[in-house]
Design a protein around this motif. Structure first.
Motif, PDB file in Angstrom:
ATOM      1  N   GLU A  68       0.430   4.967  -8.061  1.00  0.00           N
ATOM      2  CA  GLU A  68       0.529   4.547  -6.576  1.00  0.00           C
ATOM      3  C   GLU A  68      -0.721   3.777  -6.055  1.00  0.00           C
ATOM      4  O   GLU A  68      -1.772   3.714  -6.401  1.00  0.00           O
TER       5      GLU A  68
ATOM      6  N   TYR B 127      -5.939  -1.967  -6.042  1.00  0.00           N
ATOM      7  CA  TYR B 127      -6.285  -0.899  -6.790  1.00  0.00           C
ATOM      8  C   TYR B 127      -4.975   0.085  -6.801  1.00  0.00           C
ATOM      9  O   TYR B 127      -4.282   0.302  -6.045  1.00  0.00           O
TER      10      TYR B 127
ATOM     11  N   PHE C 132     -10.837   2.192   0.923  1.00  0.00           N
ATOM     12  CA  PHE C 132     -10.317   3.582   0.932  1.00  0.00           C
ATOM     13  C   PHE C 132     -10.991   4.931   0.521  1.00  0.00           C
ATOM     14  O   PHE C 132     -10.924   5.985   0.392  1.00  0.00           O
TER      15      PHE C 132
ATOM     16  N   LYS D 136       0.508  -1.167   0.247  1.00  0.00           N
ATOM     17  CA  LYS D 136      -0.164   0.142   0.068  1.00  0.00           C
ATOM     18  C   LYS D 136       1.084   1.224  -0.027  1.00  0.00           C
ATOM     19  O   LYS D 136       1.937   1.463   0.686  1.00  0.00           O
ATOM     20  N   ASN D 137       0.526   2.310  -0.673  1.00  0.00           N
ATOM     21  CA  ASN D 137       1.246   3.618  -0.946  1.00  0.00           C
ATOM     22  C   ASN D 137       2.459   3.341  -1.852  1.00  0.00           C
ATOM     23  O   ASN D 137       3.217   4.469  -1.886  1.00  0.00           O
TER      24      ASN D 137
ATOM     25  N   GLN E 187      -3.913   4.208  -8.213  1.00  0.00           N
ATOM     26  CA  GLN E 187      -4.419   5.612  -8.679  1.00  0.00           C
ATOM     27  C   GLN E 187      -3.430   6.274  -9.473  1.00  0.00           C
ATOM     28  O   GLN E 187      -2.112   6.182  -9.112  1.00  0.00           O
TER      29      GLN E 187
ATOM     30  N   PHE F 189     -11.251  11.431  -1.045  1.00  0.00           N
ATOM     31  CA  PHE F 189     -10.857  10.640  -2.276  1.00  0.00           C
ATOM     32  C   PHE F 189     -11.838  10.984  -3.525  1.00  0.00           C
ATOM     33  O   PHE F 189     -11.517  11.092  -4.559  1.00  0.00           O
TER      34      PHE F 189
ATOM     35  N   LYS G 254      -7.242  12.673 -11.127  1.00  0.00           N
ATOM     36  CA  LYS G 254      -6.779  11.190 -10.775  1.00  0.00           C
ATOM     37  C   LYS G 254      -7.687  10.235 -11.542  1.00  0.00           C
ATOM     38  O   LYS G 254      -8.836  10.530 -11.867  1.00  0.00           O
TER      39      LYS G 254
ATOM     40  N   LEU H 253      -3.096   2.016  -4.063  1.00  0.00           N
ATOM     41  CA  LEU H 253      -4.139   2.361  -2.751  1.00  0.00           C
ATOM     42  C   LEU H 253      -4.262   1.285  -1.792  1.00  0.00           C
ATOM     43  O   LEU H 253      -4.720   1.587  -0.654  1.00  0.00           O
ATOM     44  N   THR H 254      -4.024   0.160  -2.321  1.00  0.00           N
ATOM     45  CA  THR H 254      -4.175  -1.216  -1.317  1.00  0.00           C
ATOM     46  C   THR H 254      -2.859  -1.879  -1.639  1.00  0.00           C
ATOM     47  O   THR H 254      -2.277  -1.753  -2.513  1.00  0.00           O
TER      48      THR H 254
ATOM     49  N   LEU I 118      -8.472   5.644 -11.495  1.00  0.00           N
ATOM     50  CA  LEU I 118      -8.153   4.672 -10.978  1.00  0.00           C
ATOM     51  C   LEU I 118      -8.089   3.405 -11.926  1.00  0.00           C
ATOM     52  O   LEU I 118      -8.493   3.216 -13.043  1.00  0.00           O
TER      53      LEU I 118
END
Length: 220
Positions: A86, A51, A161, A33-34, A53, A166, A63, A88-89, A65
């Motif tokens: 990046e 996911y 998230f 994540k991140n 982003q 968001f 943004k 998200l999970t 997805l």
């Protein structure tokens, strides 16, 4: 069976994705994540879970997805220093040699099916940009929620998230506008965002916002 009817069938069952996984050597990348992703020029990537982003350095408010079974051709993204991907999970990427995949599909007369899938992804990205710019704020929020919900099989739950901030970033709206839209959609019985995860209660009530005529509207 006509070409586009076949594509609909292949897309529903992810046949071409599964076939590539079966036929071509690959490695697996487990993403935290991140974590930010960089792409290699000679690689093809299939997103099997999680996911991501996507945004641009010069316009972080805009943004997009990506979802399960998204296909990334490294050549299109390598060297784009302003392009940020990046997680998200936690997520999983399957990595292939792009030439091996294209050669195999070409020899078996299946390359057009992958090309069609890539074009479908581009169309989905255009739809997401349309959500951000061409509709009134409440319509953007409703369309975005439905778009994500349609990508998730077998559940009415939205990703954990999901938050007002968001959605605001994905729909180019202020947090205040998103809050108002969510409360109205909740009052209509379309969603429940009172606890995590948020729930889609009635897709038909969200669907009606997809039938309206586009409008170039204020972001706030």
């Amino acid at each position: 069976m006509k070409f586009f009817e076949l594509q609909d069938l292949l897309k529903q069952d992810n046949v071409i994705i599964d076939y590539i996984l079966f036929k071509c050597p690959h490695t697996i990348r487990y993403i935290k994540k991140n974590q930010r992703i960089t792409f290699k020029d000679n690689r093809l990537y299939i997103q099997k879970s999680g996911y991501f982003q996507m945004s641009y350095v010069e316009n972080k408010e805009m943004k997009k997805l990506s979802f399960k079974n998204a296909v990334w051709v490294g050549h299109f993204y390598n060297g784009k220093n302003n392009f940020i991907v990046e997680a998200l999970t936690e997520a999983k990427l399957i990595v292939f040699d792009v030439d091996e995949v294209f050669d195999m599909l070409d020899k078996e007369n299946l390359l057009s099916h992958l090309t069609f899938l890539l074009l479908e992804q581009i169309r989905a990205e255009v739809d997401m940009f349309e959500v951000q710019f061409q509709f009134r704020p409440k319509e953007r929020v409703a369309r975005f929620i439905k778009m994500v919900s349609d990508k998730i099989d077998g559940t009415d739950e939205l990703p954990r998230f999901f938050s007002m901030d968001f959605i605001a970033s994905c729909c180019c709206c202020s947090r205040k506008v998103v809050s108002k839209a969510l409360n109205e959609l909740s009052a209509e019985g379309a969603i429940d965002f009172s606890s995590k995860p948020w729930l889609v209660l009635d897709k038909e009530k969200l669907e009606k916002y997809s039938e309206d005529t586009p409008l170039i509207a204020s972001n706030h």
